[in-house]
Design a protein around this motif. Structure first.
Motif, PDB file in Angstrom:
ATOM      1  N   ALA A 199      52.430  37.611  47.710  1.00  0.00           N
ATOM      2  CA  ALA A 199      51.280  37.607  48.357  1.00  0.00           C
ATOM      3  C   ALA A 199      49.868  37.108  47.507  1.00  0.00           C
ATOM      4  O   ALA A 199      49.267  36.371  47.685  1.00  0.00           O
ATOM      5  CB  ALA A 199      50.863  38.898  48.968  1.00  0.00           C
ATOM      6  N   ASP A 200      50.321  37.719  46.226  1.00  0.00           N
ATOM      7  CA  ASP A 200      49.119  37.284  45.210  1.00  0.00           C
ATOM      8  C   ASP A 200      49.077  35.896  44.821  1.00  0.00           C
ATOM      9  O   ASP A 200      47.844  35.251  44.875  1.00  0.00           O
ATOM     10  CB  ASP A 200      49.415  38.177  44.007  1.00  0.00           C
ATOM     11  N   ASP A 201      50.180  35.324  44.584  1.00  0.00           N
ATOM     12  CA  ASP A 201      50.071  33.878  44.322  1.00  0.00           C
ATOM     13  C   ASP A 201      49.832  32.797  45.412  1.00  0.00           C
ATOM     14  O   ASP A 201      49.100  31.891  44.997  1.00  0.00           O
ATOM     15  CB  ASP A 201      51.927  33.513  43.879  1.00  0.00           C
ATOM     16  N   ALA A 202      50.154  33.364  46.465  1.00  0.00           N
ATOM     17  CA  ALA A 202      49.419  32.601  47.579  1.00  0.00           C
ATOM     18  C   ALA A 202      48.122  32.664  47.891  1.00  0.00           C
ATOM     19  O   ALA A 202      47.445  31.626  48.246  1.00  0.00           O
ATOM     20  CB  ALA A 202      50.386  33.075  48.999  1.00  0.00           C
ATOM     21  N   LEU A 203      47.609  33.997  47.628  1.00  0.00           N
ATOM     22  CA  LEU A 203      45.926  33.831  47.836  1.00  0.00           C
ATOM     23  C   LEU A 203      45.510  32.887  46.692  1.00  0.00           C
ATOM     24  O   LEU A 203      44.626  32.089  46.925  1.00  0.00           O
ATOM     25  CB  LEU A 203      45.501  35.159  47.763  1.00  0.00           C
ATOM     26  N   GLU A 204      45.991  33.144  45.464  1.00  0.00           N
ATOM     27  CA  GLU A 204      45.544  32.433  44.330  1.00  0.00           C
ATOM     28  C   GLU A 204      45.624  30.908  44.613  1.00  0.00           C
ATOM     29  O   GLU A 204      44.658  30.302  44.278  1.00  0.00           O
ATOM     30  CB  GLU A 204      46.212  32.719  42.871  1.00  0.00           C
ATOM     31  N   LEU A 205      46.594  30.377  45.239  1.00  0.00           N
ATOM     32  CA  LEU A 205      46.780  29.033  45.359  1.00  0.00           C
ATOM     33  C   LEU A 205      46.133  28.681  46.468  1.00  0.00           C
ATOM     34  O   LEU A 205      46.327  27.561  47.091  1.00  0.00           O
ATOM     35  CB  LEU A 205      48.257  28.705  45.632  1.00  0.00           C
ATOM     36  N   GLY A 206      45.627  29.412  47.521  1.00  0.00           N
ATOM     37  CA  GLY A 206      44.906  29.084  48.708  1.00  0.00           C
ATOM     38  C   GLY A 206      45.681  28.786  49.915  1.00  0.00           C
ATOM     39  O   GLY A 206      45.329  27.986  50.921  1.00  0.00           O
ATOM     40  N   GLN A 237      38.519  40.764  41.524  1.00  0.00           N
ATOM     41  CA  GLN A 237      38.978  42.627  41.068  1.00  0.00           C
ATOM     42  C   GLN A 237      39.564  42.901  42.200  1.00  0.00           C
ATOM     43  O   GLN A 237      40.659  43.606  42.005  1.00  0.00           O
ATOM     44  CB  GLN A 237      37.557  43.054  40.449  1.00  0.00           C
ATOM     45  N   LEU A 238      39.201  42.941  43.565  1.00  0.00           N
ATOM     46  CA  LEU A 238      39.686  43.616  44.544  1.00  0.00           C
ATOM     47  C   LEU A 238      41.067  43.046  44.761  1.00  0.00           C
ATOM     48  O   LEU A 238      42.190  43.915  44.935  1.00  0.00           O
ATOM     49  CB  LEU A 238      38.816  43.134  45.808  1.00  0.00           C
ATOM     50  N   ARG A 239      41.397  41.665  44.743  1.00  0.00           N
ATOM     51  CA  ARG A 239      42.884  41.321  44.813  1.00  0.00           C
ATOM     52  C   ARG A 239      43.778  41.954  44.066  1.00  0.00           C
ATOM     53  O   ARG A 239      44.753  42.496  44.496  1.00  0.00           O
ATOM     54  CB  ARG A 239      42.817  39.758  44.773  1.00  0.00           C
ATOM     55  N   ARG A 240      43.319  41.879  42.758  1.00  0.00           N
ATOM     56  CA  ARG A 240      44.213  42.344  41.511  1.00  0.00           C
ATOM     57  C   ARG A 240      44.647  43.757  41.831  1.00  0.00           C
ATOM     58  O   ARG A 240      45.782  44.326  41.749  1.00  0.00           O
ATOM     59  CB  ARG A 240      43.678  42.127  40.259  1.00  0.00           C
ATOM     60  N   ALA A 241      43.507  44.694  42.237  1.00  0.00           N
ATOM     61  CA  ALA A 241      43.690  45.991  42.374  1.00  0.00           C
ATOM     62  C   ALA A 241      44.415  46.265  43.692  1.00  0.00           C
ATOM     63  O   ALA A 241      45.210  47.023  43.471  1.00  0.00           O
ATOM     64  CB  ALA A 241      42.190  46.950  42.536  1.00  0.00           C
ATOM     65  N   VAL A 242      44.307  45.344  44.788  1.00  0.00           N
ATOM     66  CA  VAL A 242      45.220  45.841  45.811  1.00  0.00           C
ATOM     67  C   VAL A 242      46.726  45.372  45.526  1.00  0.00           C
ATOM     68  O   VAL A 242      47.542  46.139  45.921  1.00  0.00           O
ATOM     69  CB  VAL A 242      44.806  44.728  47.017  1.00  0.00           C
TER      70      VAL A 242
END
Ligand code: MG
Length: 374
Positions: A199-206, A237-242
């Motif tokens: 999920a984290d990678d997919a958000l970062e890659l758009g 910050q929100l994404r990483r904390a989530v």
């Protein structure tokens, strides 16, 4: 042969009775004397860390193929996240952390280049010789293909490592006997790691929208907890904390559910673990449902994203062409592989050769041999 070294405090001081104690290990195929200051499972871990298959994980795809910058996970960083989560759980449950770490570091050794797409190609190409499966291939690597020690082929790992890895294959067909708790912890940690980091990678890659993830209750719960704790965070910050919160939710649930099941079933030995009707260290049924919702979203939106599929199609084609090339001309294999042709046959040998390649090496090989002008 597996009495514990006199230089170490006995494991029974800190391990639970249901943990795998190295003094009860079934040992190695080629017997070896005890190391003066490492337990057998520590030696297993060290052998894996020093293997070439392990180093190559740095350049193998987890989900996203290499040329998308350097934020996203590779097979190696995924492996380290699994080991980190699994050791945390293992320490709380007083399981054998050395065994857990070794199992975690080994679990993805058998992945070919280009992740599951690469696996599908090799499986189809090797049909005649029984197909290709990354879990089975990991066993082949550690028992045969790694060549580092003069006394034996492979890494001569403890039997518990091999049966743990074999269980990952067998699990697809047969439910019993159950694997050791250390194996169960690593399997659970694997899912926790990829659900959160994909999920984290997919958000970062758009490849995935924040709004899409908010439709998933588990993600919403994690966001909710973060916002309760912090008043104002930037989107990053929100994404990483989530992501951290998501791992926290899953790990806490896993520990509590596992502990409860073991108490309910009065589990007091590894034999009781293996004879139990189902796995003991898994997340609760309700979290299982929530994780499945997140996995479905990742599957539909990320693993099948047109960019990911297009990238895979190219990689898959390259691998298929190389398989054809080397099957038609096995004499052009590198020496070390050519020597295996008589014993293993052309299909398996070509498969082993290709499976060992990193993404980068496979693409270079392909460019060199099959598309010199591209
Ligand atoms: Mg994995």
């Amino acid at each position: 042969m597996s009495d514990q070294s006199a230089n170490l405090p006995p494991e029974s001081l800190w391990l639970a009775p249901y943990a795998m104690h190295s003094s009860n290990s079934i040992g190695r195929e080629h017997p070896e004397s005890m190391h003066p200051y490492r337990t057998p499972f520590q030696r297993d871990r060290d052998r894996i860390v020093h293997s070439s298959a392990y180093r190559r994980l740095a350049h193998k795809t987890q989900v996203f193929i290499g040329e998308k910058g350097d934020y996203h996970r590779t097979r190696l960083t995924h492996t380290l996240e699994v080991a980190s989560i699994a050791r945390t759980v293992g320490r709380v449950l007083r399981l054998n952390e050395d065994l857990i770490e070794a199992l975690a570091l080994m679990h993805d050794l058998g992945h070919p280049p280009f992740g599951h797409a690469g696996e599908d190609v090799l499986d189809a190409c090797a049909r005649a010789a029984g197909g290709f499966n990354h879990n089975r291939h990991a066993v082949r690597i550690v028992t045969l293909l790694e060549s580092r020690y003069p006394e034996f082929p492979g890494l001569n790992l403890s039997g518990e490592l091999l049966s743990g890895q074999r269980n990952r294959v067998k699990d697809e067909h047969s439910p019993s006997p159950q694997p050791l708790l250390e194996v169960q912890v690593v399997d659970a940690a694997d899912s926790i790691a990829y659900d959160s980091h994909d999920a984290d990678d997919a958000l970062e890659l758009g490849l995935l929208e924040w709004g899409e993830l908010l439709k998933v209750p588990l993600w919403r719960e994690a966001v909710h907890r973060v916002k309760d704790q912090y008043a104002a965070l930037s989107q990053t910050q929100l994404r990483r904390a989530v992501i951290h919160q998501l791992i926290e939710i899953m790990v806490s649930d896993l520990i509590n559910s596992g502990r409860r099941r073991m108490v309910d079933a009065s589990i007091d030995s590894p034999q009781a673990v293996m004879g139990h009707r189902s796995r003991l260290v898994t997340v609760s049924d309700s979290l299982q449902v929530q994780m499945a919702e997140l996995e479905k979203l990742l599957f539909d939106h990320v693993y099948r994203h047109p960019t990911v599929l297009a990238e895979r199609a190219l990689a898959v084609e390259a691998l298929r062409e190389m398989y054809t090339l080397y099957s038609e001309q096995p004499a052009s294999l590198p020496d070390v592989w050519r020597q295996r042709l008589d014993t293993d046959g052309a299909v398996r040998t070509v498969c082993d050769f290709l499976a060992g390649m990193t993404d980068r090496y496979a693409l270079e090989e392909h460019r060199r041999n099959l598309s010199p002008t591209r």
